[in-house]
Design a protein around this motif. Structure first.
Motif, PDB file in Angstrom:
ATOM      1  N   VAL A 278       0.847  -1.196   0.000  1.00 22.08           N
ATOM      2  CA  VAL A 278       0.000   0.000   0.000  1.00 22.08           C
ATOM      3  C   VAL A 278       0.881   1.245   0.000  1.00 22.08           C
ATOM      4  O   VAL A 278       0.654   2.180  -0.780  1.00 22.08           O
ATOM      5  N   ARG A 279       1.889   1.256   0.857  1.00 26.74           N
ATOM      6  CA  ARG A 279       2.787   2.412   0.946  1.00 26.74           C
ATOM      7  C   ARG A 279       3.525   2.642  -0.376  1.00 26.74           C
ATOM      8  O   ARG A 279       3.663   3.780  -0.830  1.00 26.74           O
ATOM      9  N   ALA A 280       3.995   1.574  -0.996  1.00 20.28           N
ATOM     10  CA  ALA A 280       4.690   1.700  -2.283  1.00 20.28           C
ATOM     11  C   ALA A 280       3.750   2.230  -3.365  1.00 20.28           C
ATOM     12  O   ALA A 280       4.104   3.153  -4.112  1.00 20.28           O
ATOM     13  N   TYR A 281       2.534   1.680  -3.433  1.00 20.30           N
ATOM     14  CA  TYR A 281       1.565   2.134  -4.425  1.00 20.30           C
ATOM     15  C   TYR A 281       1.200   3.604  -4.185  1.00 20.30           C
ATOM     16  O   TYR A 281       1.055   4.376  -5.140  1.00 20.30           O
ATOM     17  N   GLN A 282       1.062   4.002  -2.923  1.00 25.68           N
ATOM     18  CA  GLN A 282       0.739   5.399  -2.619  1.00 25.68           C
ATOM     19  C   GLN A 282       1.860   6.325  -3.077  1.00 25.68           C
ATOM     20  O   GLN A 282       1.598   7.401  -3.628  1.00 25.68           O
ATOM     21  N   GLU A 283       3.099   5.922  -2.867  1.00 25.49           N
ATOM     22  CA  GLU A 283       4.241   6.742  -3.291  1.00 25.49           C
ATOM     23  C   GLU A 283       4.271   6.857  -4.811  1.00 25.49           C
ATOM     24  O   GLU A 283       4.483   7.946  -5.362  1.00 25.49           O
TER      25      GLU A 283
ATOM     26  N   GLY B 249       2.747  10.288  -9.663  1.00 25.24           N
ATOM     27  CA  GLY B 249       2.010  10.300 -10.920  1.00 25.24           C
ATOM     28  C   GLY B 249       2.299   9.111 -11.808  1.00 25.24           C
ATOM     29  O   GLY B 249       1.926   9.099 -12.978  1.00 25.24           O
ATOM     30  N   LEU B 250       2.974   8.084 -11.265  1.00 29.59           N
ATOM     31  CA  LEU B 250       3.295   6.909 -12.075  1.00 29.59           C
ATOM     32  C   LEU B 250       2.202   5.850 -12.028  1.00 29.59           C
ATOM     33  O   LEU B 250       2.183   4.949 -12.858  1.00 29.59           O
ATOM     34  N   CYS B 251       1.332   5.950 -11.047  1.00 29.13           N
ATOM     35  CA  CYS B 251       0.209   5.017 -10.912  1.00 29.13           C
ATOM     36  C   CYS B 251      -1.052   5.811 -10.646  1.00 29.13           C
ATOM     37  O   CYS B 251      -0.995   6.940 -10.169  1.00 29.13           O
TER      38      CYS B 251
END
Length: 128
Positions: free
Chosen positions: A60-65, A70-72
């Motif tokens: 979750v933390r990686a996806y949020q970053e 703006g990459l995801c």
């Protein structure tokens, strides 16, 4: 270090470093190199966590970053997707390149190598 594959993406994890940062850094590079398709759906948090053998909150933390950069992008009810913006990818590529250049300059300085000498060696270096 362990290599794990998730949805066609290969991650090398060093368990002595923050895992979420490694995921972010490796995904940035995969996107910049064009190894992942723009607009591609990422594995769910749960699937990614299970396949990487890590805590879901780390994913979750990686996806949020990645989303902050703006990459995801999250799509309600559909999941998380890689950006489809080539412009955003170029921005990230430029940022990563600038960081690499700064590291290179610091390394050259620490070895006592002048700018002129480093430039000469770069021109002579083979890039293949």
């Amino acid at each position: 270090m362990e290599t794990r594959t998730v949805g066609g993406m290969q991650f090398v994890l060093d368990l002595s470093l923050p895992i979420y940062e490694q995921i972010v850094n490796q995904m940035q590079r995969m996107i910049a190199r064009g190894e992942v398709e723009l607009g591609m759906k990422l594995p769910s948090v749960r699937d990614m966590a299970v396949q990487l053998k890590i805590n879901p909150s780390t994913v979750v933390r990686a996806y949020q970053e990645l989303e902050r950069e703006g990459l995801c992008e999250k799509r309600r009810g559909q999941g998380t997707f890689i950006t489809s913006s080539q412009e955003k990818v170029e921005e990230v590529k430029k940022k990563l390149a600038a960081e690499a250049v700064q590291n290179f300059i610091q390394n050259m300085r620490s070895l006592g190598i002048t700018k002129e000498m480093a430039q000469k060696w770069l021109e002579e270096a083979e890039w293949e």
